[in-house]
Enzyme design. Sequence first.
Site, mmCIF file in Angstrom:
data_model
loop_
_atom_site.group_PDB
_atom_site.id
_atom_site.type_symbol
_atom_site.label_atom_id
_atom_site.label_comp_id
_atom_site.label_asym_id
_atom_site.label_seq_id
_atom_site.Cartn_x
_atom_site.Cartn_y
_atom_site.Cartn_z
ATOM 1 N N SER A 98 40.989 28.002 24.902
ATOM 2 C CA SER A 98 39.964 28.796 25.586
ATOM 3 C C SER A 98 38.761 27.933 25.953
ATOM 4 N N GLY A 137 30.042 33.512 33.398
ATOM 5 C CA GLY A 137 29.627 34.906 33.210
ATOM 6 C C GLY A 137 30.014 35.794 34.372
ATOM 7 N N TRP A 169 30.978 39.416 26.418
ATOM 8 C CA TRP A 169 32.274 38.833 26.075
ATOM 9 C C TRP A 169 32.439 37.455 26.705
ATOM 10 N N THR A 171 33.002 33.585 26.590
ATOM 11 C CA THR A 171 33.454 32.439 25.791
ATOM 12 C C THR A 171 32.464 31.282 25.941
ATOM 13 N N ILE A 345 59.619 37.807 10.219
ATOM 14 C CA ILE A 345 60.575 36.895 9.566
ATOM 15 C C ILE A 345 59.943 36.265 8.325
ATOM 16 N N LEU A 346 58.636 36.035 8.374
ATOM 17 C CA LEU A 346 57.963 35.415 7.226
ATOM 18 C C LEU A 346 57.643 36.410 6.110
ATOM 19 N N GLU A 371 40.854 37.411 31.230
ATOM 20 C CA GLU A 371 41.413 36.849 32.480
ATOM 21 C C GLU A 371 42.266 37.882 33.208
ATOM 22 N N HIS A 374 46.795 42.882 30.911
ATOM 23 C CA HIS A 374 48.222 42.949 31.251
ATOM 24 C C HIS A 374 48.441 43.973 32.379
ATOM 25 N N ASP A 375 47.799 45.133 32.244
ATOM 26 C CA ASP A 375 48.020 46.197 33.245
ATOM 27 C C ASP A 375 47.395 45.844 34.592
HETATM 28 P P1 TGC Z 1 39.625 42.444 46.085
HETATM 29 O O1 TGC Z 1 39.108 43.230 47.246
HETATM 30 O O2 TGC Z 1 41.063 42.516 45.767
HETATM 31 O O3 TGC Z 1 39.235 40.920 46.256
HETATM 32 C C1 TGC Z 1 37.936 40.499 46.646
HETATM 33 C C2 TGC Z 1 38.087 39.174 47.375
HETATM 34 O O4 TGC Z 1 38.614 38.200 46.481
HETATM 35 C C3 TGC Z 1 39.872 37.685 46.984
HETATM 36 N N1 TGC Z 1 40.744 37.474 45.808
HETATM 37 C C4 TGC Z 1 41.042 36.262 45.353
HETATM 38 N N2 TGC Z 1 40.747 35.043 45.812
HETATM 39 C C5 TGC Z 1 41.215 33.991 45.123
HETATM 40 N N3 TGC Z 1 41.936 34.117 43.988
HETATM 41 C C6 TGC Z 1 42.263 35.329 43.486
HETATM 42 N N4 TGC Z 1 42.970 35.434 42.348
HETATM 43 C C7 TGC Z 1 41.813 36.474 44.183
HETATM 44 N N5 TGC Z 1 41.929 37.815 43.994
HETATM 45 C C8 TGC Z 1 41.280 38.416 45.002
HETATM 46 C C9 TGC Z 1 40.379 38.760 47.912
HETATM 47 O O5 TGC Z 1 41.263 38.212 48.869
HETATM 48 C C10 TGC Z 1 39.078 39.233 48.532
HETATM 49 O O6 TGC Z 1 38.662 38.251 49.474
HETATM 50 P P2 TGC Z 1 37.857 38.682 50.819
HETATM 51 O O7 TGC Z 1 37.716 37.398 51.583
HETATM 52 O O8 TGC Z 1 38.727 39.700 51.480
HETATM 53 O O9 TGC Z 1 36.566 39.252 50.352
HETATM 54 O O10 TGC Z 1 38.715 42.841 44.825
HETATM 55 P P3 TGC Z 1 38.692 44.162 43.951
HETATM 56 O O11 TGC Z 1 37.262 44.487 43.699
HETATM 57 O O12 TGC Z 1 39.572 45.212 44.548
HETATM 58 O O13 TGC Z 1 39.299 43.683 42.550
HETATM 59 C C11 TGC Z 1 40.601 43.289 42.437
HETATM 60 C C12 TGC Z 1 40.979 42.951 40.971
HETATM 61 C C13 TGC Z 1 40.961 44.184 40.098
HETATM 62 C C14 TGC Z 1 42.375 42.414 41.016
HETATM 63 C C15 TGC Z 1 40.091 41.866 40.396
HETATM 64 O O14 TGC Z 1 38.790 42.206 40.422
HETATM 65 C C16 TGC Z 1 40.498 41.416 39.005
HETATM 66 O O15 TGC Z 1 41.222 40.437 38.924
HETATM 67 N N6 TGC Z 1 40.023 42.053 37.883
HETATM 68 C C17 TGC Z 1 40.202 41.514 36.561
HETATM 69 C C18 TGC Z 1 38.906 40.909 36.084
HETATM 70 C C19 TGC Z 1 39.095 39.645 35.325
HETATM 71 O O16 TGC Z 1 40.146 39.018 35.326
HETATM 72 N N7 TGC Z 1 38.050 39.200 34.659
HETATM 73 C C20 TGC Z 1 38.102 37.961 33.950
HETATM 74 C C21 TGC Z 1 36.730 37.529 33.510
HETATM 75 S S1 TGC Z 1 36.647 35.832 33.003
HETATM 76 C C22 TGC Z 1 37.480 35.766 31.554
HETATM 77 O O17 TGC Z 1 38.077 36.672 31.078
HETATM 78 C C23 TGC Z 1 37.455 34.445 30.910
HETATM 79 S S2 TGC Z 1 38.245 34.361 29.391
HETATM 80 C C24 TGC Z 1 38.387 32.674 29.321
HETATM 81 C C25 TGC Z 1 38.902 32.112 28.059
HETATM 82 O O18 TGC Z 1 38.247 32.244 26.998
HETATM 83 O O19 TGC Z 1 39.955 31.425 28.122
HETATM 84 P P1 FAD Z 2 38.245 47.624 30.764
HETATM 85 O O1 FAD Z 2 38.121 47.122 32.141
HETATM 86 O O2 FAD Z 2 37.288 48.668 30.301
HETATM 87 O O3 FAD Z 2 39.732 48.139 30.547
HETATM 88 C C1 FAD Z 2 40.102 48.974 29.451
HETATM 89 C C2 FAD Z 2 41.554 49.414 29.665
HETATM 90 O O4 FAD Z 2 41.658 50.143 30.884
HETATM 91 C C3 FAD Z 2 42.510 48.233 29.801
HETATM 92 O O5 FAD Z 2 43.718 48.535 29.160
HETATM 93 C C4 FAD Z 2 42.730 48.131 31.304
HETATM 94 O O6 FAD Z 2 44.008 47.550 31.629
HETATM 95 C C5 FAD Z 2 42.656 49.592 31.716
HETATM 96 N N1 FAD Z 2 42.294 49.737 33.120
HETATM 97 C C6 FAD Z 2 41.132 49.392 33.742
HETATM 98 N N2 FAD Z 2 41.180 49.650 35.042
HETATM 99 C C7 FAD Z 2 42.406 50.183 35.287
HETATM 100 C C8 FAD Z 2 43.097 50.630 36.455
HETATM 101 N N3 FAD Z 2 42.549 50.579 37.678
HETATM 102 N N4 FAD Z 2 44.357 51.128 36.309
HETATM 103 C C9 FAD Z 2 44.958 51.148 35.089
HETATM 104 N N5 FAD Z 2 44.376 50.719 33.959
HETATM 105 C C10 FAD Z 2 43.119 50.240 34.069
HETATM 106 N N6 FAD Z 2 34.684 37.542 30.607
HETATM 107 C C11 FAD Z 2 33.965 36.609 31.297
HETATM 108 O O7 FAD Z 2 33.421 36.888 32.359
HETATM 109 N N7 FAD Z 2 33.837 35.332 30.801
HETATM 110 C C12 FAD Z 2 34.393 34.946 29.637
HETATM 111 O O8 FAD Z 2 34.276 33.781 29.239
HETATM 112 C C13 FAD Z 2 35.136 35.917 28.887
HETATM 113 N N8 FAD Z 2 35.639 35.586 27.664
HETATM 114 C C14 FAD Z 2 36.223 36.565 26.900
HETATM 115 C C15 FAD Z 2 36.589 36.271 25.566
HETATM 116 C C16 FAD Z 2 37.145 37.259 24.775
HETATM 117 C C17 FAD Z 2 37.479 36.945 23.347
HETATM 118 C C18 FAD Z 2 37.402 38.546 25.286
HETATM 119 C C19 FAD Z 2 38.064 39.613 24.450
HETATM 120 C C20 FAD Z 2 37.034 38.848 26.597
HETATM 121 C C21 FAD Z 2 36.421 37.868 27.401
HETATM 122 N N9 FAD Z 2 35.963 38.164 28.694
HETATM 123 C C22 FAD Z 2 35.259 37.234 29.413
HETATM 124 C C23 FAD Z 2 36.049 39.540 29.199
HETATM 125 C C24 FAD Z 2 37.415 39.921 29.726
HETATM 126 O O9 FAD Z 2 37.691 39.302 30.942
HETATM 127 C C25 FAD Z 2 37.451 41.459 29.839
HETATM 128 O O10 FAD Z 2 37.493 41.963 28.511
HETATM 129 C C26 FAD Z 2 38.633 41.949 30.655
HETATM 130 O O11 FAD Z 2 38.507 41.589 32.008
HETATM 131 C C27 FAD Z 2 38.806 43.491 30.542
HETATM 132 O O12 FAD Z 2 37.606 44.151 30.708
HETATM 133 P P2 FAD Z 2 37.143 45.259 29.618
HETATM 134 O O13 FAD Z 2 37.251 44.664 28.274
HETATM 135 O O14 FAD Z 2 35.804 45.747 30.056
HETATM 136 O O15 FAD Z 2 38.207 46.407 29.715
#
Ligand code: TGC
Ligand code: FAD
Length: 392
Positions: A98, A137, A169, A171, A345-346, A371, A374-375
């Site tokens: 991470s 962030g 949240w 990292t 298993i353990l 990131e 799953h859903d």
């Molecule tokens: P949507 O309208 O689909 O997209 C907006 C614009 O972004 C483009 N796009 C991408 N571009 C590059 N790579 C991708 N993977 C892309 N996905 C979408 C898209 O083409 C569009 O571009 P434009 O030019 O048309 O504006 O956006 P939406 O608001 O409908 O959201 C879509 C959704 C739900 C898939 C997206 O927001 C999403 O992936 N949600 C999940 C959030 C998430 O993954 N958060 C992670 C936070 S960081 C983290 O967790 C770090 S943990 C790190 C660690 O400790 O290892």
């Molecule tokens: P929510 O979005 O509230 O989701 C809750 C549940 O609802 C999930 O099961 C989800 O699948 C479901 N759900 C939501 N929307 C839908 C839909 N449209 N249809 C069906 N189901 C849906 N973020 C950063 O920006 N930077 C970081 O460095 C970072 N590090 C992290 C480190 C840790 C240890 C953890 C636990 C999280 C971290 N995150 C970070 C945040 C992480 O990316 C979010 O937790 C993740 O994107 C999910 O957001 P949430 O926890 O608010 O869940």
Amino acid sequence: MSTSRYNSPDYYQVDELLTDEQKLVRGAVRDWVNRAVIPIIEEANQKCEFPMHIVKELGEIGAFGPYMPMEYGGSGLDQVSYGLIMQELERGDSSIRSMASVQSSLVMYPIYKYGSEEQRKKYLPKLATGELIGAFGLTEPNYGSDPGGMLSRFSDEGDHYLLNGTKMWITNAPISDISIVWAKDETDTVRGLIVERGMEGFKAPVTLRKWSLRASSTGELVFDNVKVPKENLLPGVKGLKGPLSCLSSARFGIAWGVIGAAMDCYDTALQYSKERIQFNKPISAFQLTQRKLAEMITEITKAQLLAWRLGILYNEERARPAQISLAKKNNVEMALIIAREARQILGAMGITGDFPVMRHMMNLESVITYEGTHDIHLLIIGLDITGESAFY
Ligand code: TGC
Ligand code: FAD
């Protein structure tokens, strides 16, 4: 040289698909993990502490931004090598992977891709050595899966920007020197800002009481009228595609990383099952144990091939976001199921810190959520194959 009992499974000779350079890189990181991570990681998890002393070593072994050009401190490696580095780090612990994922894919990558030349020269070489630690962030208390709704905002105050909002949240937040912060400007456009530790009004409190990723430093980023210099805006991207493109790189690393955790669980369970005697037989002789182990090696092999093919597509700049989602989703679930089965298993020993299995299992509960859950990845693939969005 490695002193670990670990035997890396390779049921389909996937190694034959790797170049000599890729195997060399993996071998060096594997030896480092055996030497520097395995002996300390259980204690770090029990104490809920990130082992700060390994950051510089991660820099020395080239774990930060390995695919960046050398002029910015990277090693100019390909994406399969990046994946293999993540795999070895996550075999040690998801917390270590991470830390390196965030530094590489979520901090160095956006600065390299969207930063000015001054920003690249100022930050990238120091991030590559670990002299600086970065955070990313995007997530907010009320906007996780739906980051487009974010409330963090900045206004143009003439000679600087004024930033307000809260990220949750995050990292590395409590230990970070710089954070890439995604916030909306006065036209509601998402932009990236580089916020530095010590800026007035900026705090990064630690998140306590975690049962998962305990050796990772997680926290908040709180901005209360923070003055951000204008030269800290990333000039090269506007809109949500900025942070989402960084996620593509990090999700790719996770798809590889979790194979390492799964391999460690499988190898531990296989060795234990051969040594543990019940009913006068090693438990490895029972059909039900063999089924678990056979399913594990099958799923690991499939995940290896998926990651390798994705790496080739990535190298050719042909990997689409939905393909990356598929690999992240599949491989994390695979690793989590394997960790749960290995723990069974353990037996009772599986719940102790004498073995790495429960620690991997708990870590993977975060990895399946961050990131993109799953859903959410299922919905990204669903949209890709049907053309219908099921998000809203
Ligand atoms: P949507 O309208 O689909 O997209 C907006 C614009 O972004 C483009 N796009 C991408 N571009 C590059 N790579 C991708 N993977 C892309 N996905 C979408 C898209 O083409 C569009 O571009 P434009 O030019 O048309 O504006 O956006 P939406 O608001 O409908 O959201 C879509 C959704 C739900 C898939 C997206 O927001 C999403 O992936 N949600 C999940 C959030 C998430 O993954 N958060 C992670 C936070 S960081 C983290 O967790 C770090 S943990 C790190 C660690 O400790 O290892
Ligand atoms: P929510 O979005 O509230 O989701 C809750 C549940 O609802 C999930 O099961 C989800 O699948 C479901 N759900 C939501 N929307 C839908 C839909 N449209 N249809 C069906 N189901 C849906 N973020 C950063 O920006 N930077 C970081 O460095 C970072 N590090 C992290 C480190 C840790 C240890 C953890 C636990 C999280 C971290 N995150 C970070 C945040 C992480 O990316 C979010 O937790 C993740 O994107 C999910 O957001 P949430 O926890 O608010 O869940």
